[in-house]
Write a protein that holds these residues in place. Structure first.
Motif, mmCIF file in Angstrom:
data_model
loop_
_atom_site.group_PDB
_atom_site.id
_atom_site.type_symbol
_atom_site.label_atom_id
_atom_site.label_comp_id
_atom_site.label_asym_id
_atom_site.label_seq_id
_atom_site.Cartn_x
_atom_site.Cartn_y
_atom_site.Cartn_z
ATOM 1 N N UNK A 101 17.462 65.954 85.127
ATOM 2 C CA UNK A 101 17.144 65.150 83.946
ATOM 3 C C UNK A 101 17.960 63.859 83.923
ATOM 4 N N UNK A 102 19.251 63.951 84.244
ATOM 5 C CA UNK A 102 20.090 62.760 84.273
ATOM 6 C C UNK A 102 19.597 61.758 85.311
ATOM 7 N N UNK A 103 19.225 62.247 86.478
ATOM 8 C CA UNK A 103 18.694 61.354 87.506
ATOM 9 C C UNK A 103 17.393 60.695 87.052
ATOM 10 N N UNK A 104 16.545 61.466 86.414
ATOM 11 C CA UNK A 104 15.270 60.934 85.922
ATOM 12 C C UNK A 104 15.513 59.818 84.901
ATOM 13 N N UNK A 105 16.420 60.061 83.959
ATOM 14 C CA UNK A 105 16.726 59.061 82.934
ATOM 15 C C UNK A 105 17.329 57.807 83.548
ATOM 16 N N UNK A 106 18.156 57.990 84.572
ATOM 17 C CA UNK A 106 18.866 56.843 85.148
ATOM 18 C C UNK A 106 17.907 55.770 85.654
ATOM 19 N N UNK A 107 16.734 56.170 86.130
ATOM 20 C CA UNK A 107 15.797 55.185 86.661
ATOM 21 C C UNK A 107 15.105 54.387 85.559
ATOM 22 N N UNK A 108 15.146 54.847 84.333
ATOM 23 C CA UNK A 108 14.585 54.061 83.234
ATOM 24 C C UNK A 108 15.518 52.919 82.832
ATOM 25 N N UNK A 109 16.715 52.903 83.395
ATOM 26 C CA UNK A 109 17.651 51.822 83.135
ATOM 27 C C UNK A 109 17.628 50.770 84.247
ATOM 28 N N UNK A 146 15.528 35.451 84.917
ATOM 29 C CA UNK A 146 14.937 35.694 83.606
ATOM 30 C C UNK A 146 15.994 36.035 82.557
ATOM 31 N N UNK A 147 15.699 35.667 81.336
ATOM 32 C CA UNK A 147 16.504 36.062 80.181
ATOM 33 C C UNK A 147 15.691 37.075 79.394
ATOM 34 N N UNK A 148 15.857 38.346 79.727
ATOM 35 C CA UNK A 148 15.093 39.410 79.078
ATOM 36 C C UNK A 148 15.729 39.783 77.742
ATOM 37 N N UNK A 149 14.898 40.251 76.811
ATOM 38 C CA UNK A 149 15.465 40.590 75.504
ATOM 39 C C UNK A 149 14.866 41.848 74.877
ATOM 40 N N UNK A 150 13.773 42.365 75.391
ATOM 41 C CA UNK A 150 13.134 43.519 74.765
ATOM 42 C C UNK A 150 13.282 44.755 75.639
ATOM 43 N N UNK A 151 12.668 45.843 75.192
ATOM 44 C CA UNK A 151 12.688 47.078 75.974
ATOM 45 C C UNK A 151 14.093 47.622 76.151
ATOM 46 N N UNK A 152 14.441 47.935 77.379
ATOM 47 C CA UNK A 152 15.735 48.541 77.676
ATOM 48 C C UNK A 152 16.880 47.605 77.334
ATOM 49 N N UNK A 153 16.620 46.289 77.288
ATOM 50 C CA UNK A 153 17.672 45.325 76.983
ATOM 51 C C UNK A 153 18.166 45.450 75.545
ATOM 52 N N UNK A 154 17.352 45.998 74.658
ATOM 53 C CA UNK A 154 17.810 46.226 73.283
ATOM 54 C C UNK A 154 18.879 47.320 73.240
ATOM 55 N N UNK A 155 18.817 48.231 74.191
ATOM 56 C CA UNK A 155 19.776 49.340 74.241
ATOM 57 C C UNK A 155 21.064 48.908 74.925
ATOM 58 N N UNK A 156 20.931 48.200 76.057
ATOM 59 C CA UNK A 156 22.099 47.683 76.762
ATOM 60 C C UNK A 156 21.702 46.422 77.502
ATOM 61 N N UNK A 157 22.577 45.449 77.489
ATOM 62 C CA UNK A 157 22.314 44.187 78.173
ATOM 63 C C UNK A 157 22.442 44.328 79.687
ATOM 64 N N UNK A 158 23.059 45.404 80.139
ATOM 65 C CA UNK A 158 23.244 45.626 81.577
ATOM 66 C C UNK A 158 22.760 47.025 81.955
ATOM 67 N N UNK A 159 21.441 47.219 81.911
ATOM 68 C CA UNK A 159 20.891 48.555 82.170
ATOM 69 C C UNK A 159 21.141 49.059 83.584
ATOM 70 N N UNK A 160 21.220 48.154 84.557
ATOM 71 C CA UNK A 160 21.459 48.589 85.931
ATOM 72 C C UNK A 160 22.807 49.290 86.046
ATOM 73 N N UNK A 161 23.812 48.765 85.362
ATOM 74 C CA UNK A 161 25.136 49.390 85.390
ATOM 75 C C UNK A 161 25.100 50.759 84.709
#
Length: 362
Positions: free
Chosen positions: A209-217, A237-252
């Motif tokens: 489950x953790x691995x699955x969630x990690x790819x949504x970031x 790009x300067x993204x602002x919606x979707x996953x960026x609302x949760x964290x500005x650095x989703x890859x990290x």
């Protein structure tokens, strides 16, 4: 003192790029004397009995319900329109991908011929055949090229163009990433064993489950496949919606979740060393990415930064990020469906990935 009550409309003053004072409309308290002069209001100290908030040059009363989300200054992440896709673009993408991967195999990967054997041999000699030292060197070299080329992007694009620089970036990063992945797969159980909880009930499901969630970031630019392959002109790009609302650095964040899952499952010093090296690079990437966006977008990025956070959900619980009522729809898009399919596919092809890595012998 004469009682005076202020009543704030919503909004009180128009949005502006300049700093302008809010002028509240004033009405007299019912108990004010009949002969009171409205001209005397300027001499009376006005103090609202509730909080007043300013957002993007507009004043709002804090007690009139939930604040509306601020207008976007960045881009809508993961937006995908089928109508805008062309057969020509995707055909070109397929051809380019085939040619590039074929060239990487022949020049870099092919056993006994590719340059990767010599590259990895030099690293293993430098690390005295210590897999933990070797993975640190491998990831360090990848980080140097990947982040270094990203930092030089504005200068490079000015010299050779955006598309040519993206090709250069890919040809520098992809071969190094392949070596890192293959070496990790082949040596993941090296090192000193520290714990083994793989047989405990629920552990496999939790790790999956953790691995699955990690790819949504994944960072939203990853979804722009035609830009990644330089079919469309690449942009920062300067993204602002979707996953960026949760964290500005989703890859990290996604990398951190992936490292946590694999560290729990593997439980040895090699995995801890690998996770530490990966996270150092991604934490550096938080600063590096913000700096690049600030250089390019300036005030627009500062607005996005003020209503987002590095720590997941921090901007939301602090009230700086106002989620729209239909926030969930920002994830009901084609790119996230593709991420779901890719993540499930990656899980089922794990045995194939392991066999291919063993065949290469890195």
């Amino acid at each position: 003192m004469l009682a005076v009550r202020t009543k704030l409309a919503r909004p009180l003053c128009p949005a502006s790029t300049h700093t302008v004072p809010c002028q509240p409309r004033v009405r007299l308290h019912p108990r004010a004397p009949v002969g009171f002069s409205h001209d005397a209001i300027n001499t009376v100290s006005l103090k609202p009995s509730f909080d007043v908030r300013r957002r993007d040059g507009v004043c709002y009363a804090a007690d009139d319900g939930a604040a509306e989300p601020a207008p976007l200054v960045g881009e809508d992440a993961a937006a995908f329109s089928v109508e805008q896709q062309t057969t020509k673009s995707w055909t070109l993408f397929t051809v380019l991908l085939t040619v590039v991967l074929g060239a990487i195999y022949l020049v870099w990967i092919q056993p006994g011929v590719g340059l990767a054997d010599d590259y990895l041999g030099a690293i293993e000699a430098l690390s005295n055949d210590n897999p933990e030292q070797a993975i640190v060197i491998i990831l360090g070299i990848f980080a140097l090229f990947h982040s270094g080329l990203a930092g030089l992007r504005p200068r490079g694009e000015a010299i050779i163009g955006a598309r040519a620089y993206r090709v250069l970036f890919a040809l520098g990063s992809l071969p190094l990433a392949i070596v890192a992945i293959v070496f990790f797969i082949n040596h993941r159980y090296d090192g000193t064993p520290l714990w083994d909880i793989r047989g405990m009930p629920g552990v496999h499901s939790l790790v999956w489950l953790l691995n699955f969630i990690s790819f949504y970031f994944l960072y939203p630019s990853t979804f722009n496949i035609l830009e990644v392959a330089a079919v469309d002109k690449p942009k920062l790009h300067l993204w602002e919606t979707g996953i960026m609302r949760i964290t500005r650095h989703p890859q990290m964040v996604g990398q951190g979740i992936w490292c946590l899952a694999h560290t729990l499952w593997i439980g040895n010093s090699f995995m801890i060393t690998t996770s530490a090296a990966l996270m150092v690079h991604h934490l550096f990437g938080c600063w590096h990415g913000d700096r690049r966006l600030d250089d390019k977008y300036g005030e627009a990025f500062q607005k996005v930064k003020s209503r987002t956070s590095i720590m997941p959900f921090q901007a939301i619980w602090e009230g700086r990020q106002q989620l729209p009522p239909d926030f969930y729809k920002e994830f009901l898009r084609v790119p996230y469906a593709a991420v779901t399919a890719f993540t499930l596919g990656a899980y089922f092809v794990h045995p194939l990935m392991q066999s291919a890595s063993f065949y290469l012998g890195w």
